[in-house]
Design a protein around this motif. Sequence first.
Motif, PDB file in Angstrom:
ATOM      1  N   ARG A 150       1.217  -1.008   0.361  1.00  0.00           N
ATOM      2  CA  ARG A 150       0.039   0.016  -0.359  1.00  0.00           C
ATOM      3  C   ARG A 150       0.712   1.511   0.095  1.00  0.00           C
ATOM      4  N   GLU A 151       0.154   2.123  -0.774  1.00  0.00           N
ATOM      5  CA  GLU A 151       1.088   3.523  -0.440  1.00  0.00           C
ATOM      6  C   GLU A 151       0.602   4.751  -0.493  1.00  0.00           C
ATOM      7  N   PHE A 152       0.970   5.759  -0.361  1.00  0.00           N
ATOM      8  CA  PHE A 152       0.446   6.741  -0.335  1.00  0.00           C
ATOM      9  C   PHE A 152       0.481   7.522  -1.354  1.00  0.00           C
ATOM     10  N   VAL A 153      -1.025   8.365  -1.980  1.00  0.00           N
ATOM     11  CA  VAL A 153      -1.373   8.958  -2.819  1.00  0.00           C
ATOM     12  C   VAL A 153      -1.552  10.358  -1.646  1.00  0.00           C
ATOM     13  N   ALA A 154      -2.405  10.978  -1.153  1.00  0.00           N
ATOM     14  CA  ALA A 154      -2.239  12.502  -0.366  1.00  0.00           C
ATOM     15  C   ALA A 154      -2.920  12.105   0.762  1.00  0.00           C
ATOM     16  N   THR A 155      -3.160  13.388   0.934  1.00  0.00           N
ATOM     17  CA  THR A 155      -3.365  13.625   2.197  1.00  0.00           C
ATOM     18  C   THR A 155      -3.750  15.370   2.352  1.00  0.00           C
ATOM     19  N   ILE A 156      -4.536  15.555   3.954  1.00  0.00           N
ATOM     20  CA  ILE A 156      -4.972  17.038   3.837  1.00  0.00           C
ATOM     21  C   ILE A 156      -5.014  16.559   5.299  1.00  0.00           C
ATOM     22  N   LYS A 157      -5.149  18.348   5.229  1.00  0.00           N
ATOM     23  CA  LYS A 157      -5.453  18.335   7.167  1.00  0.00           C
ATOM     24  C   LYS A 157      -5.837  19.850   7.163  1.00  0.00           C
ATOM     25  N   TRP A 158      -6.939  19.920   7.935  1.00  0.00           N
ATOM     26  CA  TRP A 158      -7.246  21.585   7.959  1.00  0.00           C
ATOM     27  C   TRP A 158      -7.208  22.446   9.110  1.00  0.00           C
ATOM     28  N   SER A 159      -6.666  23.257   9.390  1.00  0.00           N
ATOM     29  CA  SER A 159      -5.536  23.971  10.772  1.00  0.00           C
ATOM     30  C   SER A 159      -6.444  24.945  11.105  1.00  0.00           C
ATOM     31  N   ALA A 160      -7.456  24.956  12.004  1.00  0.00           N
ATOM     32  CA  ALA A 160      -8.510  25.665  12.940  1.00  0.00           C
ATOM     33  C   ALA A 160      -7.448  27.050  13.561  1.00  0.00           C
ATOM     34  N   GLY A 161      -6.184  27.784  13.469  1.00  0.00           N
ATOM     35  CA  GLY A 161      -5.795  28.110  13.548  1.00  0.00           C
ATOM     36  C   GLY A 161      -5.955  29.554  13.451  1.00  0.00           C
ATOM     37  N   ILE A 162      -5.282  30.687  13.767  1.00  0.00           N
ATOM     38  CA  ILE A 162      -5.453  31.262  12.787  1.00  0.00           C
ATOM     39  C   ILE A 162      -5.752  31.711  11.545  1.00  0.00           C
ATOM     40  N   ASN A 200      -6.996  29.307   9.584  1.00  0.00           N
ATOM     41  CA  ASN A 200      -7.828  28.639   9.241  1.00  0.00           C
ATOM     42  C   ASN A 200      -7.645  27.708   7.933  1.00  0.00           C
ATOM     43  N   THR A 201      -6.084  27.187   7.939  1.00  0.00           N
ATOM     44  CA  THR A 201      -5.442  26.875   6.454  1.00  0.00           C
ATOM     45  C   THR A 201      -5.599  25.308   6.244  1.00  0.00           C
ATOM     46  N   TYR A 202      -6.298  24.550   5.154  1.00  0.00           N
ATOM     47  CA  TYR A 202      -5.856  23.569   4.319  1.00  0.00           C
ATOM     48  C   TYR A 202      -4.452  23.604   3.929  1.00  0.00           C
ATOM     49  N   TYR A 203      -3.587  21.872   4.445  1.00  0.00           N
ATOM     50  CA  TYR A 203      -2.640  21.778   3.929  1.00  0.00           C
ATOM     51  C   TYR A 203      -2.717  20.855   3.400  1.00  0.00           C
ATOM     52  N   ALA A 204      -1.675  20.007   2.841  1.00  0.00           N
ATOM     53  CA  ALA A 204      -2.002  18.833   1.470  1.00  0.00           C
ATOM     54  C   ALA A 204      -0.570  18.781   0.836  1.00  0.00           C
ATOM     55  N   ASP A 205      -0.942  17.385   0.766  1.00  0.00           N
ATOM     56  CA  ASP A 205       1.095  16.693   0.253  1.00  0.00           C
ATOM     57  C   ASP A 205       0.011  15.903  -0.720  1.00  0.00           C
ATOM     58  N   TYR A 206       1.567  15.986  -1.784  1.00  0.00           N
ATOM     59  CA  TYR A 206       0.880  14.476  -2.749  1.00  0.00           C
ATOM     60  C   TYR A 206       2.087  13.882  -2.952  1.00  0.00           C
ATOM     61  N   ALA A 207       1.987  12.460  -3.505  1.00  0.00           N
ATOM     62  CA  ALA A 207       2.893  11.625  -3.705  1.00  0.00           C
ATOM     63  C   ALA A 207       3.238  11.970  -5.314  1.00  0.00           C
ATOM     64  N   ILE A 208       4.993  11.812  -5.355  1.00  0.00           N
ATOM     65  CA  ILE A 208       5.911  12.743  -6.349  1.00  0.00           C
ATOM     66  C   ILE A 208       4.383  11.893  -7.953  1.00  0.00           C
ATOM     67  N   SER A 209       4.449  10.555  -7.828  1.00  0.00           N
ATOM     68  CA  SER A 209       3.829  10.006  -8.891  1.00  0.00           C
ATOM     69  C   SER A 209       2.475  10.894  -9.267  1.00  0.00           C
ATOM     70  N   VAL A 210       1.920  10.925  -8.192  1.00  0.00           N
ATOM     71  CA  VAL A 210       0.527  11.679  -8.530  1.00  0.00           C
ATOM     72  C   VAL A 210       0.285  14.148  -8.958  1.00  0.00           C
ATOM     73  N   LYS A 211       1.327  14.113  -8.202  1.00  0.00           N
ATOM     74  CA  LYS A 211       1.510  15.984  -8.122  1.00  0.00           C
ATOM     75  C   LYS A 211       1.364  15.748  -9.354  1.00  0.00           C
ATOM     76  N   GLY A 212       0.235  16.869  -9.579  1.00  0.00           N
ATOM     77  CA  GLY A 212      -0.229  18.117 -10.202  1.00  0.00           C
ATOM     78  C   GLY A 212      -1.147  17.029 -10.906  1.00  0.00           C
ATOM     79  N   ARG A 213      -2.040  15.842 -11.313  1.00  0.00           N
ATOM     80  CA  ARG A 213      -2.927  15.018 -11.869  1.00  0.00           C
ATOM     81  C   ARG A 213      -3.969  14.794 -11.032  1.00  0.00           C
ATOM     82  N   PHE A 214      -3.500  14.827  -9.548  1.00  0.00           N
ATOM     83  CA  PHE A 214      -4.320  14.284  -8.377  1.00  0.00           C
ATOM     84  C   PHE A 214      -4.261  15.773  -7.167  1.00  0.00           C
ATOM     85  N   THR A 215      -5.813  15.493  -6.944  1.00  0.00           N
ATOM     86  CA  THR A 215      -6.139  16.837  -6.156  1.00  0.00           C
ATOM     87  C   THR A 215      -6.839  16.696  -5.029  1.00  0.00           C
ATOM     88  N   ILE A 216      -7.128  16.981  -3.648  1.00  0.00           N
ATOM     89  CA  ILE A 216      -7.448  15.694  -2.710  1.00  0.00           C
ATOM     90  C   ILE A 216      -7.573  17.124  -1.860  1.00  0.00           C
TER      91      ILE A 216
END
Length: 133
Positions: A45-57, A59-75
Motif C-alpha cells: 500500500r502506498e501513499f497518494v495524498a493527505t489533507i489537514k485542516w488547521s483551525a488556527g489563526i 484556518n488553513t488547509y494543508y495538502a501533500d501528494y506523492a510525486i507520481s500523482v502531483k499535478g494530476r490528482f487533487t485532494i
Amino acid sequence: QVQLVESGGGLVQAGDSLRLSCAASGRSFSNYVTGWFRQAPGKEREFVATIKWSAGITNTYYADYAISVKGRFTISRDNAKNAVYLQMNSLKPEDTAVYYCAAARDGTSYYRRRDQVMEYDYWGQGTQVTVSS
C-alpha cells in the motif's frame, strides 16, 4: 471512533478522470487528518495524498501528494459534510489499484506530512480504480 466508506471507483480509459469520495462517520471530523492510499496487486500500500485542516489563526488547509500523482490528482475535504475527495485527472494505467481512505486524529494547529500507513488509525474498505490503455 471514525468509520470511512469510499465510493466513486470504476473502469476508465487512460487520460480520463474520476472523483473518489470518502464519507466519514463520527464527531469532530475536522480534528482528523485524512489521506488516500492505494494498493496494486502484488504491491505494498502506498501513499497518494493527505489533507489537514488547521483551525488556527489562518484556518488553513494543508495538502501533500506523492510525486507520481502531483499535478494530476487533487485532494479536498468538506468538514461540514464529513467528506474527503480525490479528483484524479489524466489517469494512467499505472494508477490502477484499490484506493483507500484513511484518517488519524490530529487536533493540533500545526502541520506535518503523514505519508506512512502506520500513521493512520482508521481505514475504509477500498474502492477499485482500473485504467485501461
